[in-house]
Design an enzyme around this catalytic site. Structure first.
Site, short mmCIF file in Angstrom:
data_model
loop_
_atom_site.label_atom_id
_atom_site.label_comp_id
_atom_site.label_asym_id
_atom_site.label_seq_id
_atom_site.Cartn_x
_atom_site.Cartn_y
_atom_site.Cartn_z
N LYS A 1 35.22 41.49 53.39
CA LYS A 1 33.77 41.47 53.14
C LYS A 1 33.48 42.74 52.60
CE LYS A 1 29.87 39.36 53.50
NZ LYS A 1 29.58 38.42 52.40
N CYS B 1 39.26 46.83 56.86
CA CYS B 1 39.50 47.40 58.20
C CYS B 1 38.25 47.64 59.13
CB CYS B 1 40.26 48.63 58.08
SG CYS B 1 41.92 48.67 57.03
N ASN C 1 40.35 53.84 59.15
CA ASN C 1 40.02 53.29 58.11
C ASN C 1 39.89 54.10 56.71
OD1 ASN C 1 39.34 51.08 59.70
ND2 ASN C 1 37.11 51.08 59.33
N GLY C 2 40.43 53.59 55.79
CA GLY C 2 40.51 54.48 54.42
C GLY C 2 41.75 54.41 53.98
N ARG D 1 34.52 40.87 58.38
CA ARG D 1 34.75 41.92 57.38
C ARG D 1 36.23 41.34 56.48
NH1 ARG D 1 32.41 47.32 58.30
NH2 ARG D 1 34.20 48.21 57.48
N GLU E 1 29.69 34.20 38.06
CA GLU E 1 29.54 34.18 39.49
C GLU E 1 30.32 32.80 39.81
OE1 GLU E 1 29.33 35.94 41.76
OE2 GLU E 1 28.84 34.63 43.35
N LYS F 1 33.25 32.24 42.46
CA LYS F 1 33.32 31.52 43.81
C LYS F 1 34.36 30.47 43.91
CE LYS F 1 31.19 33.34 45.91
NZ LYS F 1 30.55 34.60 45.73
N HIS G 1 39.08 33.01 19.98
CA HIS G 1 39.72 34.20 19.45
C HIS G 1 40.92 34.47 20.40
CE1 HIS G 1 36.59 34.85 16.55
NE2 HIS G 1 35.71 34.73 17.60
N GLU H 1 37.90 32.42 44.60
CA GLU H 1 37.76 32.87 45.77
C GLU H 1 37.91 32.06 47.08
OE1 GLU H 1 33.73 34.51 45.66
OE2 GLU H 1 34.56 36.30 46.88
N TRP I 1 43.06 45.48 57.01
CA TRP I 1 43.22 44.58 55.82
C TRP I 1 44.16 45.65 55.08
CZ3 TRP I 1 41.87 45.71 50.59
CH2 TRP I 1 41.88 44.69 49.86
#
Ligand code: F6R
Length: 593
Positions: free
Chosen positions: A588, A2, A99-100, A27, A468, A472, A491, A475, A75
């Site tokens: 973001k 947000c 926001n929050g 964001r 990573e 990527k 295993h 995402e 968001w």
């Protein structure tokens, strides 16, 4: 995540708010809205989807002469992404953006329903608006805002308008909110980039304070007394909205990696400057971060343990804040964060500080909470990252950690100074070679693009690289991908391996090469198709699809491998027609717990 922008001043309010929302777009969000006021009437316009859709709606609504306004990109946290849940929310005389997360929203909602409030949305933010409206019925604005702060638990940054009142109000706790100060114009913003075009003068609102912005002046109250705030100057140059000829910010930011690496490495050639990176005073380091930043931390863990001989543990910030801590007298808490605003990482930093443990932040955003509050700070200076998936900022985090290992090892006489720094200096041009290899990545991307699932496997530092690479891919391309320690697959998880499933095997360590290959063969025996990611020195893989990067030292090798995996993910996502710079569901800057 947000974003908030609010404005009071002589410019056209909608222009400032829309520009601010566009600047906050990077964001990540799923709906947006504005509320405009001429101090008597409030007009709210909201839309699901992009800010450009909101702009169209505002144009269609025609002219509304407003004196001030508040705006928001949402968001979704409480309640799905739809029009009712989009901000601003208006209840009675209160209109606000938030926001929050309000943690006691359910209890408050029940109480307020008991008092006759009917809610239009599923959001905690509308509950907060109703709470303030109810408090305003019995007290003046400052008292009502003070009581509101007392009643809310959780995190919040609010920009608030009240009917028949020509001020903007702001309060916050555990969510960023700054007040931008211009010449007879004032701004509220969750991120300096939203207002940097108009002013670089700002201050941060503290949880004990209430800000009141009027047309000609602003006031900040603490316990109902007016206090003076010191203005800070932001060095931010704002967001470079140019893609410089690239189709996506992600590609542009990957291609910027050699340049930003060079800047970082040049900066630390100076021996005095290198002292910033010295960890030799610590016997134990806890690296605390989230997502890619945590995976960068895992590469750092391998390097610092091996070269600087210091015990390092890596924790995801969301777990660390609730676990029992084992601090030694010489423990360092290292926080890694691109945004410097990740809620869990901030919480871990504050807890460590409360416990009297030294904190060091590796941060990209110089105006962020972590950059301000950490005891020691290393700025990566990658510039603003617009693509939601981190690329250049991650690479600089890894480079800082590698430099730290090198500087500390040198200080402890465990390493030869000259040889080490030369290796770093060569990295940017070697990376340029890696990035030139685009046809190779496109060729392998074509093999991955139609798959539903794949694995990345590796051992030691290669496993951290796999984490990573795999993140990527999922995402930006939405292909299910898992990173696994190569030896651990058998295993249990090997049961998922199927005919033609791609297994991307990262091999950069000579000692572990044969072991990882044996593990890859175990999957191939079950029909999987191996793809090798390795170095020129270790490459003898003739019958494999492969990515081969130049060999460098172990300290710097991952800086050449991960960008290749970033490009591979980029091309897979491109071929699948994904929204690469704004992947679905992602934000973001993750400013909620
Ligand atoms: C992945 C990504 C995230 C972030 C994570 C931490 O591409 O960008 O996993 O790394 O949300 O964010 P920062 O570094 O801002 O604390």
């Amino acid at each position: 995540m947000c974003g908030i922008i609010a404005y009071i001043g002589n410019r056209k309010t909608t222009d400032v708010l829309l520009k601010g929302l566009y600047a906050l777009e990077y964001r990540g969000y799923d709906s947006a809205g504005v509320a405009l006021s001429d101090s008597q009437t409030t007009k709210i316009i909201r839309s699901v989807g992009r800010v450009s859709e909101l702009e169209e709606k505002i144009k269609k609504e025609g002219n509304f002469s407003s004196m001030y306004g508040i705006a928001h990109t949402r968001w979704a946290t409480n309640g799905e992404a739809n029009l009712q849940n989009a901000h601003p929310h208006k209840v009675g005389q209160v209109t606000l953006v938030h926001n929050g997360i309000i943690e006691n929203a359910d209890i408050l909602r029940k109480n307020l329903e008991g008092c006759g409030y009917i809610f239009q949305s599923n959001t905690d933010s509308e509950v907060a608006a109703a709470l303030l409206d109810s408090l305003l019925r019995e007290s003046d604005t400052l008292t009502a805002l003070t009581k509101m702060k007392e009643e809310l638990t959780g995190s919040y940054a609010f920009a608030i308008m009240i009917e028949n009142d020509s001020n903007l109000y702001a309060i916050r706790k555990d969510s960023p909110l700054l007040i931008g100060v211009g010449d007879k114009e004032f701004f509220l913003a969750s991120d300096i980039t939203a207002i940097i075009e108009y002013t670089n003068q700002y201050f941060l609102l503290e949880p004990t304070e209430i800000a009141v912005l009027a047309k000609e002046e602003y006031k900040v109250y603490e316990e109902k007394q007016i206090i003076t705030k010191e203005l800070l100057t932001s060095e931010s140059s704002g967001i470079d909205q140019q893609k410089n000829g690239y189709d996506h910010y992600m590609l542009k930011e990957i291609m910027e990696e050699p340049k930003v690496l060079k800047n970082l490495i040049d900066r630390y050639q100076d021996q005095e400057k290198q002292q910033e990176l010295d960890l030799s005073n610590y016997q134990k380091i806890d690296i605390v971060a989230c997502g890619s930043a945590m995976y960068a931390g895992m590469i750092g863990q391998s390097l610092i343990e091996k070269y600087a001989d210091i015990q390092v543990n890596v924790f995801s910030a969301s777990e660390y804040r609730y676990k029992k801590k084992f601090y030694d007298c010489n423990t360092l808490i290292m926080l890694i964060s691109q945004s410097g605003e990740t809620a869990d990482t901030i919480a871990a930093m504050r807890e460590a500080k409360k416990d009297g443990i030294e904190t060091l932040g590796i941060v990209n955003n110089p105006d962020s909470t972590i950059a301000r509050e950490c005891d020691r700070i290393i700025l990566t200076e990658a510039g603003v990252e617009i693509a939601v998936a981190t690329t250049k900022a991650y690479i600089l985090q890894v480079c800082v950690l590698a430099l730290m290992s090198y500087v500390t090892a040198t200080k402890k006489n465990l390493f030869d100074l000259r040889a080490g720094m030369d290796d770093f200096i060569k990295i940017p041009s070697l990376l340029e070679n890696v990035l030139e290899n685009q046809d190779e990545y496109k060729r392998i991307a074509a093999q991955l693009q139609d798959k539903e699932s794949c694995f990345y496997i590796g051992r030691g530092i290669d496993y951290a690289i796999c984490l990573e690479g795999s993140l990527k891919l999922k995402e930006v391309s939405y292909i299910h991908s898992e990173a696994y320690q190569a030896g651990e697959l058998k295993h249990g998880t090997i049961s998922l391996v199927e005919q033609d499933m791609p297994i991307l095997c990262v091999i950069t360590e000579k000692e572990l090469k044969e072991k990882s290959i044996s593990n890859l063969k175990e999957t191939e025996a079950r029909g999987a198709k191996g793809i090798i990611i390795t170095t020129t020195k270790l490459d003898d893989f003739n019958n494999y699809l492969k990515i081969v990067v130049p060999t460098t030292t172990e300290l710097t090798q991952s800086i050449l491998v991960v960008p290749a995996l970033q490009l591979l993910s980029y091309y897979v996502a491109l071929n699948r027609g994904c929204d690469i710079d704004k992947p679905k569901n992602l934000a973001k800057s993750v400013t909620v717990e």
